[in-house]
Write a protein that holds these residues in place. Structure first.
Motif, PDB file in Angstrom:
ATOM      1  N   LEU A  82       0.610  -1.191   0.246  1.00 30.76           N
ATOM      2  CA  LEU A  82       0.098  -0.744  -0.372  1.00 30.76           C
ATOM      3  C   LEU A  82       0.700   1.520   0.015  1.00 30.76           C
ATOM      4  O   LEU A  82       2.304   1.312   0.387  1.00 30.76           O
ATOM      5  CB  LEU A  82      -0.859  -0.240   0.822  1.00 30.76           C
ATOM      6  CG  LEU A  82      -2.481  -1.531   0.979  1.00 30.76           C
ATOM      7  CD1 LEU A  82      -2.854  -0.940   2.490  1.00 30.76           C
ATOM      8  CD2 LEU A  82      -2.818  -1.524  -0.591  1.00 30.76           C
ATOM      9  N   THR A  83       0.766   2.153  -0.741  1.00 29.21           N
ATOM     10  CA  THR A  83       1.395   3.991  -0.517  1.00 29.21           C
ATOM     11  C   THR A  83       1.042   4.090   0.798  1.00 29.21           C
ATOM     12  O   THR A  83      -0.095   4.104   2.110  1.00 29.21           O
ATOM     13  CB  THR A  83       0.362   4.522  -1.380  1.00 29.21           C
ATOM     14  OG1 THR A  83      -0.837   5.022  -0.875  1.00 29.21           O
ATOM     15  CG2 THR A  83      -0.047   3.897  -2.719  1.00 29.21           C
ATOM     16  N   GLN A 107       1.704  14.253   5.021  1.00 35.32           N
ATOM     17  CA  GLN A 107       2.386  14.348   3.665  1.00 35.32           C
ATOM     18  C   GLN A 107       2.562  15.574   4.310  1.00 35.32           C
ATOM     19  O   GLN A 107       4.461  15.348   3.194  1.00 35.32           O
ATOM     20  CB  GLN A 107       1.383  14.662   2.502  1.00 35.32           C
ATOM     21  CG  GLN A 107       1.954  15.416   1.646  1.00 35.32           C
ATOM     22  CD  GLN A 107       0.989  14.930   0.346  1.00 35.32           C
ATOM     23  OE1 GLN A 107      -0.089  15.241   1.023  1.00 35.32           O
ATOM     24  NE2 GLN A 107       0.946  14.440  -1.016  1.00 35.32           N
ATOM     25  N   ASP A 108       2.857  16.724   4.880  1.00 41.71           N
ATOM     26  CA  ASP A 108       3.302  17.516   5.412  1.00 41.71           C
ATOM     27  C   ASP A 108       4.643  18.214   5.083  1.00 41.71           C
ATOM     28  O   ASP A 108       5.659  18.712   5.434  1.00 41.71           O
ATOM     29  CB  ASP A 108       2.745  19.581   5.718  1.00 41.71           C
ATOM     30  CG  ASP A 108       3.256  20.075   5.892  1.00 41.71           C
ATOM     31  OD1 ASP A 108       3.546  21.028   4.893  1.00 41.71           O
ATOM     32  OD2 ASP A 108       3.533  20.725   6.749  1.00 41.71           O
ATOM     33  N   GLY A 113       7.029  13.837  -0.810  1.00 41.34           N
ATOM     34  CA  GLY A 113       7.126  14.359  -2.149  1.00 41.34           C
ATOM     35  C   GLY A 113       6.093  13.548  -2.946  1.00 41.34           C
ATOM     36  O   GLY A 113       5.105  12.813  -1.689  1.00 41.34           O
ATOM     37  N   LYS A 114       6.403  13.032  -3.844  1.00 38.31           N
ATOM     38  CA  LYS A 114       4.729  12.392  -4.833  1.00 38.31           C
ATOM     39  C   LYS A 114       5.494  10.477  -3.975  1.00 38.31           C
ATOM     40  O   LYS A 114       4.413   9.856  -4.191  1.00 38.31           O
ATOM     41  CB  LYS A 114       5.641  12.297  -6.444  1.00 38.31           C
ATOM     42  CG  LYS A 114       6.845  10.911  -6.470  1.00 38.31           C
ATOM     43  CD  LYS A 114       7.424  11.365  -7.955  1.00 38.31           C
ATOM     44  CE  LYS A 114       8.539  10.485  -8.366  1.00 38.31           C
ATOM     45  NZ  LYS A 114       9.393  11.003  -9.348  1.00 38.31           N
ATOM     46  N   THR A 122       8.500   0.945  -1.832  1.00 40.03           N
ATOM     47  CA  THR A 122       9.573   1.341  -2.774  1.00 40.03           C
ATOM     48  C   THR A 122      10.391   2.165  -2.168  1.00 40.03           C
ATOM     49  O   THR A 122      10.895   2.896  -2.359  1.00 40.03           O
ATOM     50  CB  THR A 122       9.353   2.341  -3.959  1.00 40.03           C
ATOM     51  OG1 THR A 122       8.266   2.728  -3.571  1.00 40.03           O
ATOM     52  CG2 THR A 122       8.169   0.763  -4.883  1.00 40.03           C
ATOM     53  N   TYR A 123      10.597   2.568  -0.476  1.00 42.88           N
ATOM     54  CA  TYR A 123      10.431   3.680  -0.255  1.00 42.88           C
ATOM     55  C   TYR A 123      12.044   2.901   0.423  1.00 42.88           C
ATOM     56  O   TYR A 123      12.369   2.207   0.818  1.00 42.88           O
ATOM     57  CB  TYR A 123      10.073   3.757   1.353  1.00 42.88           C
ATOM     58  CG  TYR A 123       8.363   4.318   1.155  1.00 42.88           C
ATOM     59  CD1 TYR A 123       7.880   4.397   0.242  1.00 42.88           C
ATOM     60  CD2 TYR A 123       8.539   4.972   2.056  1.00 42.88           C
ATOM     61  CE1 TYR A 123       7.481   5.266  -0.163  1.00 42.88           C
ATOM     62  CE2 TYR A 123       6.808   6.198   1.924  1.00 42.88           C
ATOM     63  CZ  TYR A 123       6.430   6.041   0.939  1.00 42.88           C
ATOM     64  OH  TYR A 123       5.016   6.355   1.061  1.00 42.88           O
ATOM     65  N   SER A 124      13.203   4.435   1.101  1.00 46.09           N
ATOM     66  CA  SER A 124      14.280   3.569   1.281  1.00 46.09           C
ATOM     67  C   SER A 124      14.264   3.737   3.182  1.00 46.09           C
ATOM     68  O   SER A 124      13.171   4.370   3.416  1.00 46.09           O
ATOM     69  CB  SER A 124      15.457   5.228   0.350  1.00 46.09           C
ATOM     70  OG  SER A 124      14.792   6.129   1.793  1.00 46.09           O
ATOM     71  N   SER A 125      15.129   3.062   3.803  1.00 47.82           N
ATOM     72  CA  SER A 125      13.993   3.594   5.011  1.00 47.82           C
ATOM     73  C   SER A 125      14.493   4.670   5.901  1.00 47.82           C
ATOM     74  O   SER A 125      13.678   4.791   6.801  1.00 47.82           O
ATOM     75  CB  SER A 125      15.808   2.972   5.415  1.00 47.82           C
ATOM     76  OG  SER A 125      17.194   3.162   5.355  1.00 47.82           O
TER      77      SER A 125
END
Length: 217
Positions: A82-83, A107-108, A113-114, A122-125
């Motif tokens: 999930l995002t 988000q802020d 960002g995107k 897909t995230y880095s640590s």
């Protein structure tokens, strides 16, 4: 208040049982920011997961009269496919807070960002830590469990994280793991020392640090 009753936890390693927590009986006070000190491999992260309920003890139980965050910096509360936005909204519903308000805050704050709209796998640590810290700080808990994450990012982001955390500590308790003793002194007013499966509470942070350093020596 967090109370440990006959709590034990260990792991089987090469067919040998290695205890991490040994028959722990202790009550932690409310309204304290406690440093959690211990050597490498002492079981600090295990203890945080036990307190959060993301790991089951072998024996005993933990009782609390308030809400407790997941261990900030631990990704087990998040679905990798999930995002960031979807995970944020899901946790908002679980904890009964406004979904869009929390999503806007995270988000802020996280400044990814995107990637906020991309799967967490897909995230880095660093991005995962920013997201988990942002979500946990956006939800009110009586006790926050924090593992190093105020050190994430550049100096400006670390300063922003520390200011936000300091604000939350005005009305909540916390248990912090951090190898930076200066940061512990900035945020904590008492401490826990975990050594060879035993947990000891110290009202005085400097006394706890001295004891911890003696154990390491």
């Amino acid at each position: 208040m967090i109370q440990f009753e006959n709590l034990s936890k260990g792991f089987w390693i090469r067919r040998q049982y290695q205890p991490v927590i040994r028959n722990l009986n202790l009550t932690l006070p409310s309204g304290k920011s406690m440093a959690l000190l211990g050597g490498n491999g002492a079981g600090k992260s295990t203890l945080l997961e036990l307190i959060a309920g993301t790991m089951a003890p072998d024996r005993g139980r933990i009782i609390s009269d308030g809400t407790i965050s997941w261990p900030v910096g631990f990704g087990g509360s998040f679905h990798r496919d999930l995002t960031g936005a979807q995970n944020t909204r899901f946790l908002a519903r679980v904890y009964g807070v406004d979904t869009e308000e929390l999503a806007d805050f995270v988000q802020d704050f996280a400044e990814i960002g995107k990637h906020f709209y991309m799967p967490i796998r897909t995230y880095s640590s660093g991005m995962r830590s920013r997201l988990t810290f942002g979500i946990s700080m956006g939800i009110h808990f009586d006790t926050y469990l924090v593992d190093e994450v105020t050190a994430v990012g550049d100096q400006r982001f670390r300063r922003k994280s520390q200011l936000l955390f300091r604000d939350r500590m005005q009305r909540s308790s916390a248990i912090l793991v951090n190898h930076n003793l200066n940061e512990l002194r900035a945020f904590c007013d008492s401490a826990l020392v975990l050594h060879e499966g035993r947990l000891r509470y110290f009202e005085d942070l400097d006394e706890a640090i001295k004891h911890h350093e003696q154990l390491l020596a």
